[in-house]
Design a protein around this motif. Structure first.
Motif, PDB file in Angstrom:
ATOM      1  N   THR A  44      94.722  73.387 101.335  1.00  0.00           N
ATOM      2  CA  THR A  44      93.860  74.013 100.479  1.00  0.00           C
ATOM      3  C   THR A  44      93.917  73.692  99.033  1.00  0.00           C
ATOM      4  OG1 THR A  44      94.141  75.902 101.768  1.00  0.00           O
ATOM      5  CG2 THR A  44      93.494  76.370  99.665  1.00  0.00           C
ATOM      6  N   ASP A  51      90.210  77.521 107.206  1.00  0.00           N
ATOM      7  CA  ASP A  51      89.960  78.995 107.803  1.00  0.00           C
ATOM      8  C   ASP A  51      91.312  79.351 108.471  1.00  0.00           C
ATOM      9  OD1 ASP A  51      89.369  81.097 109.426  1.00  0.00           O
ATOM     10  OD2 ASP A  51      87.489  80.102 110.290  1.00  0.00           O
ATOM     11  N   ARG A  52      92.063  80.291 107.795  1.00  0.00           N
ATOM     12  CA  ARG A  52      93.408  80.814 108.312  1.00  0.00           C
ATOM     13  C   ARG A  52      93.210  81.564 109.571  1.00  0.00           C
ATOM     14  NH1 ARG A  52      94.556  78.580 103.474  1.00  0.00           N
ATOM     15  NH2 ARG A  52      96.515  79.006 102.729  1.00  0.00           N
ATOM     16  N   THR A  54      91.453  80.659 112.103  1.00  0.00           N
ATOM     17  CA  THR A  54      91.439  79.763 113.284  1.00  0.00           C
ATOM     18  C   THR A  54      92.483  78.438 113.102  1.00  0.00           C
ATOM     19  OG1 THR A  54      89.730  78.594 112.136  1.00  0.00           O
ATOM     20  CG2 THR A  54      88.936  80.264 113.698  1.00  0.00           C
TER      21      THR A  54
END
Length: 468
Positions: A44, A51-52, A54
């Motif tokens: 990040t 996407d945390r 998934t």
């Protein structure tokens, strides 16, 4: 002038662009699953969308193409072709040169195997993955280092268990203190992506654990067409290029390494037996395709080659090794062979190692820089010989033949009649004799000091009490 390493472009520009576009689509829309909060945070911070929920990181095409543009490029115009090898030891059986049987390794045969590699001029070193002796399985990565270092080999960097990380860190701290080298210089750790584009929870933990301590863990991968990759070469190539680029971006984001490299360890899954064979033409074709993609990006290249599915030294073994080695060398410009291996890395044959050394010597001639000059054009000698003349008695021949001609040591150098009148040896017979000559040499001392051996064994003892 040398033969290996010139552009070989079996794919059209349209094909190359199609594979690139497919790889960009995979990276942009599917991305990579990384099961580690700390690694996802680092990605990040690098600027990648994460996407945390998934545990999925995606790679926007502009970012990937900017990375390719900014990364350290490989200078293909000045590429120097090379051929070399090492003798890897993995899980499997030792091919005994005395009786020809397949047996479990002993310390004596492991020492001989590593020494044989050092005695051969085109190989020179050995490496060990795991432990070949009956030890607690959880401790194999620790014993891997111990036996590799004791017998003068390189450890393969296995980690396996999260709980081993502190002990592996300590074992390298001991070596760094003994050698006076920085910890990052002696450390070696590697994990593998098993399914494509997924760094599983344990592998991700291990990468994060050592990263937090300033140490880089290498991330490797392998593909089986029809198993872990699409059954088609085009689909597998697109997936491999996507994964290779993703791993290079991870190297930059996590470790600040901007090297651009494409590797290929791609073969088929045998649809009859579900094995992952090494001696198939598809492996060589995948290497050639990857080498062309590497040139397209300005990346360096490496390809898995020179291996075999044959169980013993044989025509099958030699043919399969040459089948994958020669195209890889010619297209990629360099070749590194894991010598002595048979049966998809299940059999370790010192006889095959000597045969592989001979093959490597012959392949090295493809990298030899042949000179075209007035001296090598030999016009004076040609006129001296005249029409119908010979060259064996010419001074020019005596001055140049050792440099211009490769000299075999194992392969046949006589016609049939003297062979029939002599000992009638084949290449494998001569290779066996060479191994037995090495076995008759005086024993070598341990490659580590008594103090280092004592410290390593004490650490392994503590790990066994904690993990058993």
């Amino acid at each position: 002038m040398h033969l290996a390493g010139h552009p070989y472009q079996p794919m059209s520009p349209r094909d190359v662009n199609a594979i690139h576009a497919a790889a960009m689509t995979i990276l942009r829309e599917m991305g990579m699953e990384i099961q580690s909060e700390s690694l996802l945070q680092a990605l990040t911070d690098y600027g990648l969308p994460v996407d945390r929920a998934t545990e999925r990181v995606r790679f926007p095409t502009p970012l990937v193409e900017q990375f390719i543009a900014d990364a350290d490029k490989y200078d293909w115009a000045n590429h120097i072709p090379r051929v070399g090898g090492s003798a890897g030891v993995y899980h499997g059986l030792y091919h005994d040169p005395i009786d020809g049987e397949l047996k479990p390794f002993t310390e004596e045969t492991l020492a001989l195997y590593c020494r044989t590699a050092r005695e051969l001029d085109n190989i020179g070193s050995a490496s060990i993955l795991g432990c070949r002796f009956p030890v607690l399985p959880e401790l194999e990565p620790l014993y891997e280092r111990y036996y590799a270092w004791k017998y003068g080999a390189k450890d393969h960097g296995s980690i396996h268990l999260d709980e081993l990380c502190p002990y592996l860190l300590e074992i390298y701290e001991i070596v760094a203190a003994e050698t006076g080298k920085p910890l990052a210089e002696v450390f070696n750790g590697t994990v593998y992506l098993i399914p494509a584009l997924k760094l599983g929870r344990h592998e991700a933990y291990q990468v994060a654990y050592f990263r937090e301590r300033g140490l880089r863990v290498h991330i490797g991968d392998m593909f089986a067409l029809g198993g872990s990759a699409p059954v088609t070469l085009a689909g597998a190539m697109a997936l491999n290029v996507a994964e290779q680029l993703a791993l290079r971006i991870l190297d930059d984001a996590l470790f600040g390494v901007k090297r651009l490299h494409l590797g290929s360890s791609t073969s088929v899954m045998d649809m009859k037996t579900t094995i992952y064979p090494y001696g198939r033409p598809e492996m060589a074709i995948a290497n050639v395709m990857t080498a062309q993609m590497a040139r397209h990006y300005g990346a360096s290249f490496s390809g898995h080659a020179g291996l075999s599915d044959a169980k013993l030294p044989s025509v099958e073994a030699g043919a399969q090794k040459a089948l994958t080695a020669i195209p890889t060398l010619m297209a990629g410009g360099s070749l590194w062979m894991d010598a002595g291996l048979l049966s998809i890395d299940e059999v370790f044959s010192p006889i095959q190692m000597v045969l592989d050394n001979e093959l490597l010597g012959a392949l090295a001639r493809y990298t030899y820089e042949f000179e075209i000059s007035p001296e090598t054009l030999a016009l004076e000698t040609i006129f001296e010989a005249g029409p119908g003349g010979g060259y064996i008695d010419k001074l020019h021949t005596a001055q140049h033949f050792r440099k211009e001609h490769w000299q075999p040591r194992i392969w046949s150098r006589e016609m049939l009649s003297p062979w029939l009148a002599g000992d009638r040896q084949l290449d494998a017979d001569r290779a066996r004799e060479r191994v037995l000559e090495i076995a008759a040499l005086p024993p070598e001392p341990s490659f580590i000091s008594e103090a280092l051996e004592r410290d390593i064994l004490a650490l392994i003892g503590r790990a066994e009490k904690a993990l058993a």
